[in-house]
Design a protein around this motif. Structure first.
Motif: not given
Length: 270
Positions: A122-132
């Motif tokens: 998936y592409p990046c987007r504004r104000n989105y954070t992925a936490i591993a």
């Protein structure tokens, strides 16, 4: 470039829901219309036919996702400055389907190997954070803002946690935010036992452990939670999309009080 998959056990279960959402979205009568899931499947190199996601499971997973999307969208319509926390996000494209405004901060949380694959699909987007991180850990909570109302989504994830882990997790989240909602799916103890024989789940080697027979159980375990909505029955139009054997099974369940509800979607406020 296709992405080679290396997921097993509970980390492989997102492949079931991704495949189901892609296949339902290809149906002429699709309600979810998740073009992002279909695009992600096209980038996956592995043959997923071993997952044995049949027609009825495909429709059920898509309908579950659609209602959770609608609850999320309704919350954001009321709180345009909200935080969205998607627990055990898997490979779901909910952030793209809901498409929140830039004022919303969205956090997806899942195991490192799942997040790594997400970032390739998936592409990046504004104000989105992925936490591993595992959602049962506590260190990742420090990354979440505390001054905003929050809607917390857990789709197809809480039943894989331990009996004590779910109330502990939800208690930490209720304490973290000033107010908000928690929406998720849950199964009765009988249904948890039956799902151990589900071919798709068995193919991953994962097991389900946490059950919820009555929504009031969680209100007692997690102070501050208040049940707002409990969806435990299929509507006539939803049932019509299932196969004839599945429709008969739904009719039997509806006529047998001791067997229902075996599965439900719930919305709590805190």
């Amino acid at each position: 470039m296709p992405s080679e998959i290396r997921l097993a056990g509970v980390t492989a279960t997102p492949l079931i829901t991704l495949l189901a959402k892609a296949e339902e979205s290809a149906m002429p009568d699709s309600l979810l219309r998740d073009r992002f899931a279909a695009a992600a499947i096209a980038r996956v190199a592995e043959d997923l036919t071993h997952l044995k996601v049949g027609h009825d499971m495909t429709v059920a997973i898509a309908m579950r996702a659609l209602l959770l999307d609608r609850w999320t969208t309704a919350f954001l319509d009321r709180h345009s400055d909200a935080t969205v926390l998607h627990l055990g996000c898997g490979l779901d494209a909910r952030v793209f389907r809901v498409d929140p405004p830039p004022s919303v901060h969205w956090f997806d949380v899942d195991f490192p190997e799942v997040i790594a694959l997400r970032q390739r699909l998936y592409p990046c987007r504004r104000n989105y954070t992925a936490i591993a991180a595992s959602i049962t850990e506590t260190t990742w909570l420090s990354q979440l803002p505390t001054g905003r109302p929050a809607t917390i989504i857990a789709e197809g994830v809480l039943p894989y946690l331990g009996e004590d882990e779910v109330p502990q997790l939800l208690s930490r989240l209720v304490d973290r935010f000033p107010s908000g909602e928690i929406v998720f799916d849950a199964y009765s103890r009988l249904m948890i036992w039956m799902l151990h024989f589900n071919p798709a789940i068995r193919s991953t080697g994962a097991s389900l452990r946490w059950a919820l027979d009555e929504p009031a159980e969680l209100e007692r375990q997690v102070p501050g939670l208040k049940l707002v909505e409990d969806r435990s029955h299929w509507s006539a139009s939803e049932a019509a999309r299932m196969s004839p054997p599945a429709r008969i099974a739904l009719q039997i369940l509806a006529a047998t009080p001791m067997l229902q509800p075996m599965g439900r979607l719930v919305r709590y406020r805190f």
